[in-house]
Write a protein that holds these residues in place. Structure first.
Motif, PDB file in Angstrom:
ATOM      1  N   UNK A  39       4.807  43.740  76.938  1.00 14.31           N
ATOM      2  CA  UNK A  39       3.384  43.421  77.239  1.00 14.31           C
ATOM      3  C   UNK A  39       3.294  44.255  78.804  1.00 14.31           C
ATOM      4  N   UNK A  40       4.362  43.921  79.310  1.00 18.44           N
ATOM      5  CA  UNK A  40       4.492  44.973  81.167  1.00 18.44           C
ATOM      6  C   UNK A  40       4.069  46.568  80.264  1.00 18.44           C
ATOM      7  N   UNK A  41       5.565  46.574  79.913  1.00 21.42           N
ATOM      8  CA  UNK A  41       5.506  47.907  79.467  1.00 21.42           C
ATOM      9  C   UNK A  41       4.648  48.573  78.801  1.00 21.42           C
ATOM     10  N   UNK A  42       3.849  47.785  77.851  1.00 18.95           N
ATOM     11  CA  UNK A  42       2.162  48.623  77.655  1.00 18.95           C
ATOM     12  C   UNK A  42       1.478  48.767  78.694  1.00 18.95           C
ATOM     13  N   UNK A  43       1.936  48.276  80.031  1.00 20.52           N
ATOM     14  CA  UNK A  43       0.904  48.234  81.129  1.00 20.52           C
ATOM     15  C   UNK A  43       0.877  50.067  81.689  1.00 20.52           C
ATOM     16  N   UNK A  44       2.582  50.230  81.193  1.00 21.51           N
ATOM     17  CA  UNK A  44       3.761  51.363  81.689  1.00 21.51           C
ATOM     18  C   UNK A  44       2.685  52.603  80.756  1.00 21.51           C
ATOM     19  N   UNK A  45       2.637  53.081  79.707  1.00 22.06           N
ATOM     20  CA  UNK A  45       2.585  53.185  79.417  1.00 22.06           C
ATOM     21  C   UNK A  45       1.344  54.215  79.173  1.00 22.06           C
TER      22      UNK A  45
ATOM     23  N   UNK B  16       2.116  54.021  90.719  1.00 22.55           N
ATOM     24  CA  UNK B  16       2.481  52.933  89.903  1.00 22.55           C
ATOM     25  C   UNK B  16       2.281  51.693  90.754  1.00 22.55           C
ATOM     26  N   UNK B  17       3.642  51.016  91.041  1.00 19.75           N
ATOM     27  CA  UNK B  17       3.278  50.275  91.543  1.00 19.75           C
ATOM     28  C   UNK B  17       3.057  49.459  92.003  1.00 19.75           C
ATOM     29  N   UNK B  18       1.818  50.110  92.787  1.00 16.13           N
ATOM     30  CA  UNK B  18       0.323  49.331  92.781  1.00 16.13           C
ATOM     31  C   UNK B  18      -0.599  49.534  91.596  1.00 16.13           C
ATOM     32  N   UNK B  19      -0.699  50.175  91.010  1.00 16.36           N
ATOM     33  CA  UNK B  19      -1.519  49.988  89.550  1.00 16.36           C
ATOM     34  C   UNK B  19      -0.926  49.157  89.296  1.00 16.36           C
ATOM     35  N   UNK B  20       0.336  49.277  88.983  1.00 17.13           N
ATOM     36  CA  UNK B  20       0.385  47.609  88.125  1.00 17.13           C
ATOM     37  C   UNK B  20       0.232  46.477  88.540  1.00 17.13           C
TER      38      UNK B  20
END
Length: 152
Positions: A28-34, A118-122
Motif C-alpha cells: 500500500x505504501x509503494x502504491x502511493x509512490x507509483x 517526494x518525501x514530503x508528498x509521501x
C-alpha cells in the motif's frame, strides 16, 4: 479457536501475523509512490538506485548491490533501463578494471531536484508525522537486523 478462552488471541489468525502486516504495508505504501514516480519515468526500484547514487555519487555495482540488498542479477536490468534513459552511466572503474562503476549523468542529477518533493508528498499522503515515520523506520530497521541475524 473453539474451546479457547475468549481473551486468548489465535496465534494463527491472519490479522495477528507480522508477515501479513509487512506485506500489506509495503504494497500500500509503494502504491502511493507509483503516481509520483511515473511522471519522472522511474519505478520504485529504480528510484532506490537513484537515491543511493545521489547520495554516494559513484558506486560499483557490487557496492550498490550491497546497499540496496539486491542480488546483481536483479540489479543489472534496473541499471540497463536507467542507462537507456540517460540517468546513469556504467563504466569500468579506473582504479580497478574488474569493477563496473555507476555514476549519475547530468540528466540524472537534474532529476534529483524533482525528487526532493517526494518525501514530503509521501508523508502527506500517509497522514503521518515525520516523527511517526522516523519511529517506524527505526522499528523496521531493527526487524531487518533481527531477521538478518537468523540462520538461513
Amino acid at each position: 479457536m473453539a474451546g479457547d478462552p475468549p481473551d486468548v488471541p489465535d496465534p494463527l489468525a491472519l490479522e495477528n501475523q507480522v508477515c501479513f502486516a509487512l506485506v500489506v504495508a509495503s504494497r500500500t505504501v509503494l502504491a502511493h509512490y507509483r503516481p509520483i514516480l511515473e511522471p519522472m519515468g522511474l519505478t520504485h526500484p529504480q528510484y532506490l538506485v537513484m537515491l543511493a547514487l545521489w547520495e554516494h555519487r559513484q558506486l560499483s555495482v557490487k557496492e550498490l548491490s550491497r546497499l540496496l540488498q539486491l542480488d546483481p542479477g536483479t540489479l543489472s536490468p534496473l541499471l540497463k533501463r536507467l542507462e537507456a534513459a540517460d540517468l546513469i552511466r556504467r563504466e569500468r572503474d579506473v582504479r580497478d578494471e574488474r569493477l563496473l562503476a555507476v555514476t549519475v549523468t547530468p540528466a540524472g542529477r537534474a532529476l534529483r531536484e524533482r525528487a526532493e518533493e517526494i518525501p514530503a508528498t509521501i508523508m502527506e499522503r500517509l497522514g503521518m508525522s515525520l516523527e511517526e515515520l522516523r519511529d517506524l523506520h527505526r522499528t523496521l530497521t531493527r526487524v531487518i537486523a533481527a531477521a538478518g541475524d537468523l540462520p538461513a
